[in-house]
Scaffold this active site. Structure first.
Site, PDB file in Angstrom:
ATOM      1  N   ASP A 118       0.938  -1.269  -0.127  1.00  0.00           N
ATOM      2  CA  ASP A 118       0.065   0.031  -0.130  1.00  0.00           C
ATOM      3  C   ASP A 118       0.995   1.328  -0.168  1.00  0.00           C
ATOM      4  O   ASP A 118       1.636   1.301   0.696  1.00  0.00           O
ATOM      5  CB  ASP A 118      -1.036  -0.046   1.336  1.00  0.00           C
ATOM      6  CG  ASP A 118      -2.244   0.498   0.913  1.00  0.00           C
ATOM      7  OD1 ASP A 118      -2.402   1.475   0.368  1.00  0.00           O
ATOM      8  OD2 ASP A 118      -3.019  -0.423   1.410  1.00  0.00           O
ATOM      9  N   ASP A 153      -3.262   4.561  -2.404  1.00  0.00           N
ATOM     10  CA  ASP A 153      -4.321   5.155  -1.436  1.00  0.00           C
ATOM     11  C   ASP A 153      -5.008   6.408  -2.087  1.00  0.00           C
ATOM     12  O   ASP A 153      -4.177   7.169  -2.410  1.00  0.00           O
ATOM     13  CB  ASP A 153      -3.911   5.152   0.017  1.00  0.00           C
ATOM     14  CG  ASP A 153      -4.862   5.451   1.010  1.00  0.00           C
ATOM     15  OD1 ASP A 153      -5.667   4.674   1.044  1.00  0.00           O
ATOM     16  OD2 ASP A 153      -5.037   6.682   1.673  1.00  0.00           O
TER      17      ASP A 153
HETATM   18  C1  GLC Z   1      -8.530   4.817   2.075  1.00  0.00           C
HETATM   19  C2  GLC Z   1      -8.154   3.616   2.851  1.00  0.00           C
HETATM   20  C3  GLC Z   1      -8.809   3.879   4.114  1.00  0.00           C
HETATM   21  C4  GLC Z   1      -8.191   5.046   4.851  1.00  0.00           C
HETATM   22  C5  GLC Z   1      -8.502   6.191   3.796  1.00  0.00           C
HETATM   23  C6  GLC Z   1      -7.228   7.451   4.538  1.00  0.00           C
HETATM   24  O1  GLC Z   1      -9.582   5.089   1.672  1.00  0.00           O
HETATM   25  O2  GLC Z   1      -8.741   2.453   2.441  1.00  0.00           O
HETATM   26  O3  GLC Z   1      -8.857   2.834   5.014  1.00  0.00           O
HETATM   27  O4  GLC Z   1      -8.867   5.408   6.005  1.00  0.00           O
HETATM   28  O5  GLC Z   1      -7.793   6.041   2.620  1.00  0.00           O
HETATM   29  O6  GLC Z   1      -6.233   7.011   4.257  1.00  0.00           O
END
Ligand code: GLC
Length: 527
Positions: free
Chosen positions: A100, A202
């Site tokens: 990620d 992300d």
């Molecule tokens: C994305 C992630 C989520 C997180 C958000 C902020 O949507 O999947 O889990 O809270 O980003 O980083």
């Protein structure tokens, strides 16, 4: 068989939420050594790559999506040596490893932000988005945080606000600053050199904001009871045209290495989503397609969604499908038991790379979380609106022993109540279980290029019955899915390869194929 295709086209991705997969040191939280122990399971399941949600040093305000060091491993999960061991072990088993990448924001405890907030003329001031207040201390504009409240936080020390699309502990980086871009590209190279096979990026559609920081317009469709973020249309805070330059630069870094993949997390309708493939497909290889997660579970809606998505794809772009992740309700609870099997068949027979969410393969439910066990900061900020994400992040159910074989001590989130029935060990022994169905579907997809690489054609939608065809080099397969409770039938000739009930393999169909309620069938038509 698939030699001319990059692995991520014919492959199947599997998302691991590391806190909840396998605990190896008895602290109730999953870790990298735990993942290593379970790699043979992934091999047996038949997936090609695992994507790990963030494992980097983090204060864990948003459970790792608030990173304080991009090139380390949080001690909760292990060490860099453990990570190297994981990559080596996975590669030995023929499994790829995807990390990620969280480039939109850091933790407020990241050294970059600590420097940035230290003074207005610090060299890293412009690495984040700082603006003067409106009036005395008012926010610079009306933008809202996805997690509730204003997205601006006033920092009294230097008398300015910083922007945070999510928690106030997650300040957004300023992607207009070339130094930020270079720093993040180096982060990518650090992991790519360590053997990582790609990134899931992300909130890719958030990466760059309007340079004038114009107010977002009100959302005319907002109704009382929706979460506060939906009051505005995030027109100026997300999906800006400049984001595509940022994405193509990420892709250039990926392309410095062989055979790596760039995946983007993007919540947008198909027409806007596909722009993230980039001009001349020089953007993300796979902009995540989450449409199935929110589409009403009926044949007509799903057929239309597939058609809309297929029609929107730019020439040469490779599709992908997702049915669940660590942010959304589990599919088994959304559609219910037998329909979850139909959903599994849909995901694994559609054209495009499927991503499986850990635990969905054994039918793990959305777990109800008692108020005193809530951990998700979103739920804490915006309580009672159903946004809580803990219920889809509960520990993997490996067996029927205490703590489900996940840990030897109380896990960080409660286990589901049906662990005794829904777990890997029990389902492995049952040839009709959800796990056995998943394995059969994956094996079929791997064995049949019609399913992994073939074309898609809608055959019919009648009532609750959705029928489509996948074809490759003159070979065809028919997929018939009954999304209703009543039986249904269609004209067909051929041999059944798989039923979601696992009981009709090799049955010959001569004229009429009847499906029970909530049954899905893969049929090899006779020529
Ligand atoms: C994305 C992630 C989520 C997180 C958000 C902020 O949507 O999947 O889990 O809270 O980003 O980083």
């Amino acid at each position: 068989m698939h030699e001319n295709f990059p692995w991520w086209k014919s492959g199947i991705l599997y998302q691991i939420y590391p806190r909840s997969f396998q605990d190896s040191n008895g602290d109730g939280v999953g870790d990298l050594r735990g993942v290593i122990e379970r790699l043979p399971y992934l091999r047996e399941l038949g997936v090609d790559a695992l994507w790990l949600s963030p494992i980097f040093p983090s204060p864990m305000e948003d459970f790792g999506y608030d990173i304080s060091d991009y090139t380390g491993i949080d001690p909760l999960f292990g060490t860099l040596d453990d990570f190297d061991a994981l990559v080596a072990a996975a590669h030995n088993l023929g499994l790829r490893v995807i990390l990620d990448l969280v480039p939109n924001h850091t933790s407020d405890r990241h050294p970059w932000f600590i420097e940035s907030r230290s003074s207005r003329d610090n060299a890293k001031r412009d690495w984040y988005i700082w603006r003067d207040p409106k009036g005395e201390v008012g926010p610079p504009n009306n933008w809202l945080s996805e997690f509730g409240g204003s997205s601006w936080e006033f920092d009294a020390y230097t008398g300015q606000h910083y922007y945070h699309a999510f928690l106030r502990n997650q300040p957004d980086l300023n992607w207009r600053n070339p130094e930020v871009r270079r720093a993040m590209h180096d982060v990518m190279r650090f992991w790519l050199r360590r053997g990582v096979d790609g990134f899931r990026v992300d909130v890719m559609w958030h990466l760059i904001k309007d340079d004038l920081l114009r107010d977002n317009p009100p959302n005319p469709d907002y109704t009382e009871g929706q979460q506060p973020y939906q009051q505005l249309v995030p027109l100026y805070s997300t999906d800006r045209p400049e984001v595509h330059d940022v994405v193509s630069e990420l892709r250039q870094v990926i392309d410095e290495f062989d055979d790596r993949v760039l995946i983007g997390e993007i919540y947008l309708p198909p027409g806007k989503l596909v722009a993230y493939y980039g001009r001349d497909l020089a953007g993300a290889h796979l902009p995540f397609n989450f449409a199935l997660i929110s589409t009403p579970w009926n044949a007509r809606a799903i057929a239309k969604l597939i058609d809309d998505y297929e029609a929107a794809l730019p020439p040469g772009a490779w599709p992908n499908w997702v049915l669940g992740n660590h942010d959304r309700q589990r599919i088994a609870s959304r559609v219910g038991g037998d329909q979850a099997r139909v959903a599994a068949m849909l995901l694994l027979t559609l054209r495009g790379t499927p991503t499986l969410y850990y635990g969905d393969e054994i039918g793990m439910p959305q777990v109800e979380i008692p108020p005193d066990r809530v951990r998700d900061p979103w739920e804490k900020n915006v309580p009672g609106m159903g946004v809580g994400r803990d219920g889809c992040r509960t520990p993997m159910q490996w067996d029927a022993t205490a703590y489900a074989g996940f840990s030897v001590s109380e896990p960080w989130l409660p286990l589901s109540k049906n662990v005794a029935l829904e777990n890997v060990a029990t389902e492995r022994r049952d040839s009709a279980s959800m796990l056995s169905l998943r394995r059969a579907l994956i094996a079929l997809r791997r064995a049949r290029p019609e399913l992994s690489l073939g074309t898609y054609k809608l055959v019919s939608v009648a009532g609750d019955l959705l029928v489509f065809e996948r074809a490759h080099q003159g070979r065809r397969l028919l997929v018939a899915l009954n999304l209703g409770v009543a039986s249904a039938s269609l004209a067909a000739h051929g041999r059944i390869l798989l039923s979601t009930f696992m009981d009709r393999q090799a049955e010959e169909i001569d004229g009429s194929l009847s499906l029970r309620g909530a049954e899905g069938i893969i049929l090899k038509p006779s020529a």
